[in-house]
Design a protein around this motif. Structure first.
Motif, PDB file in Angstrom:
ATOM      1  N   GLU A  63       0.829  -1.219   0.000  1.00  0.00           N
ATOM      2  CA  GLU A  63       0.000   0.000   0.000  1.00  0.00           C
ATOM      3  C   GLU A  63       0.858   1.261   0.000  1.00  0.00           C
ATOM      4  O   GLU A  63       0.538   2.232  -0.690  1.00  0.00           O
ATOM      5  CB  GLU A  63      -0.953  -0.008   1.197  1.00  0.00           C
ATOM      6  N   LEU A  64       1.934   1.262   0.766  1.00  0.00           N
ATOM      7  CA  LEU A  64       2.812   2.425   0.807  1.00  0.00           C
ATOM      8  C   LEU A  64       3.433   2.680  -0.560  1.00  0.00           C
ATOM      9  O   LEU A  64       3.408   3.812  -1.062  1.00  0.00           O
ATOM     10  CB  LEU A  64       3.907   2.228   1.862  1.00  0.00           C
ATOM     11  N   GLU A  90      14.643   6.451   5.329  1.00  0.00           N
ATOM     12  CA  GLU A  90      15.114   6.311   6.709  1.00  0.00           C
ATOM     13  C   GLU A  90      14.465   5.114   7.411  1.00  0.00           C
ATOM     14  O   GLU A  90      15.090   4.498   8.275  1.00  0.00           O
ATOM     15  CB  GLU A  90      14.844   7.596   7.484  1.00  0.00           C
ATOM     16  N   ARG A  91      13.234   4.775   7.048  1.00  0.00           N
ATOM     17  CA  ARG A  91      12.486   3.714   7.735  1.00  0.00           C
ATOM     18  C   ARG A  91      12.383   2.425   6.934  1.00  0.00           C
ATOM     19  O   ARG A  91      11.750   1.468   7.383  1.00  0.00           O
ATOM     20  CB  ARG A  91      11.080   4.230   8.050  1.00  0.00           C
ATOM     21  N   ARG A  92      13.006   2.345   5.762  1.00  0.00           N
ATOM     22  CA  ARG A  92      12.796   1.213   4.861  1.00  0.00           C
ATOM     23  C   ARG A  92      13.065  -0.139   5.497  1.00  0.00           C
ATOM     24  O   ARG A  92      12.367  -1.108   5.215  1.00  0.00           O
ATOM     25  CB  ARG A  92      13.604   1.386   3.576  1.00  0.00           C
ATOM     26  N   MET A  93      14.057  -0.225   6.369  1.00  0.00           N
ATOM     27  CA  MET A  93      14.404  -1.524   6.943  1.00  0.00           C
ATOM     28  C   MET A  93      13.361  -2.015   7.951  1.00  0.00           C
ATOM     29  O   MET A  93      13.367  -3.177   8.318  1.00  0.00           O
ATOM     30  CB  MET A  93      15.801  -1.499   7.549  1.00  0.00           C
ATOM     31  N   GLU A  94      12.435  -1.148   8.356  1.00  0.00           N
ATOM     32  CA  GLU A  94      11.305  -1.598   9.168  1.00  0.00           C
ATOM     33  C   GLU A  94      10.393  -2.512   8.352  1.00  0.00           C
ATOM     34  O   GLU A  94       9.702  -3.358   8.908  1.00  0.00           O
ATOM     35  CB  GLU A  94      10.497  -0.408   9.677  1.00  0.00           C
ATOM     36  N   GLU A 110      14.747  13.652  -2.425  1.00  0.00           N
ATOM     37  CA  GLU A 110      14.787  14.633  -1.335  1.00  0.00           C
ATOM     38  C   GLU A 110      13.399  15.032  -0.834  1.00  0.00           C
ATOM     39  O   GLU A 110      13.294  15.744   0.163  1.00  0.00           O
ATOM     40  CB  GLU A 110      15.569  15.877  -1.758  1.00  0.00           C
ATOM     41  N   LEU A 111      12.348  14.582  -1.502  1.00  0.00           N
ATOM     42  CA  LEU A 111      10.999  14.911  -1.044  1.00  0.00           C
ATOM     43  C   LEU A 111      10.759  14.282   0.332  1.00  0.00           C
ATOM     44  O   LEU A 111      11.271  13.196   0.623  1.00  0.00           O
ATOM     45  CB  LEU A 111       9.962  14.416  -2.046  1.00  0.00           C
ATOM     46  N   ASP A 134      11.540  10.038   4.333  1.00  0.00           N
ATOM     47  CA  ASP A 134      10.975   9.258   5.432  1.00  0.00           C
ATOM     48  C   ASP A 134      11.029   7.765   5.104  1.00  0.00           C
ATOM     49  O   ASP A 134      11.428   6.954   5.946  1.00  0.00           O
ATOM     50  CB  ASP A 134       9.532   9.692   5.700  1.00  0.00           C
ATOM     51  N   PHE A 135      10.627   7.398   3.881  1.00  0.00           N
ATOM     52  CA  PHE A 135      10.690   5.990   3.502  1.00  0.00           C
ATOM     53  C   PHE A 135      12.124   5.488   3.555  1.00  0.00           C
ATOM     54  O   PHE A 135      12.389   4.404   4.069  1.00  0.00           O
ATOM     55  CB  PHE A 135      10.112   5.761   2.101  1.00  0.00           C
TER      56      PHE A 135
END
Length: 114
Positions: free
Chosen positions: A31-32, A87-91, A78-79, A84-85
């Motif tokens: 979904e993301l 930085e958090r991708r490994m979640e 850079e958007l 955010d994605f």
């Protein structure tokens, strides 16, 4: 991702990537990533942006992007939602994104009204 983004050239800048989610995060990641399609296609310099799921490996997501230039891709990355994605991708992922940068030898002009 450990690969460095290559320098720009006079041809469109293309890449293909694979994201293999953790089983418990597969639906959420799908979904993301789907939510990125429309806004990315609307960005200046975005020539192609497609999101797929591997038929042989369901839950393995593949994206294909073509940008007018490396600078356009850099602006995209850079958007805020992309930072955010990143930085958090490994979640979401079992292992880091597998991204291949491509040299396009068969570039074609994008239709004016597309």
């Amino acid at each position: 991702m450990t690969q460095t983004i290559p320098e720009s050239s006079n041809t469109p800048f293309a890449l293909v990537g694979v994201a293999r989610p953790k089983p418990e995060r597969e639906a959420e990641l799908r979904e993301l990533l789907l939510s990125f399609v429309a806004p990315t296609r609307a960005e200046e310099g975005s020539l192609e942006y497609h999101f797929h799921e591997d038929n042989a490996e369901p839950g393995s997501f593949v994206f294909y992007e073509v940008w007018r230039s490396k600078e356009d891709l850099d602006r995209h990355l850079e958007l805020p939602h992309m930072r955010d994605f990143w930085e958090r991708r490994m979640e979401y992922l079992e292992r880091d994104l597998d991204i291949k940068f491509l040299t396009m030898h068969s570039a074609y002009p994008r239709p004016v009204d597309a």
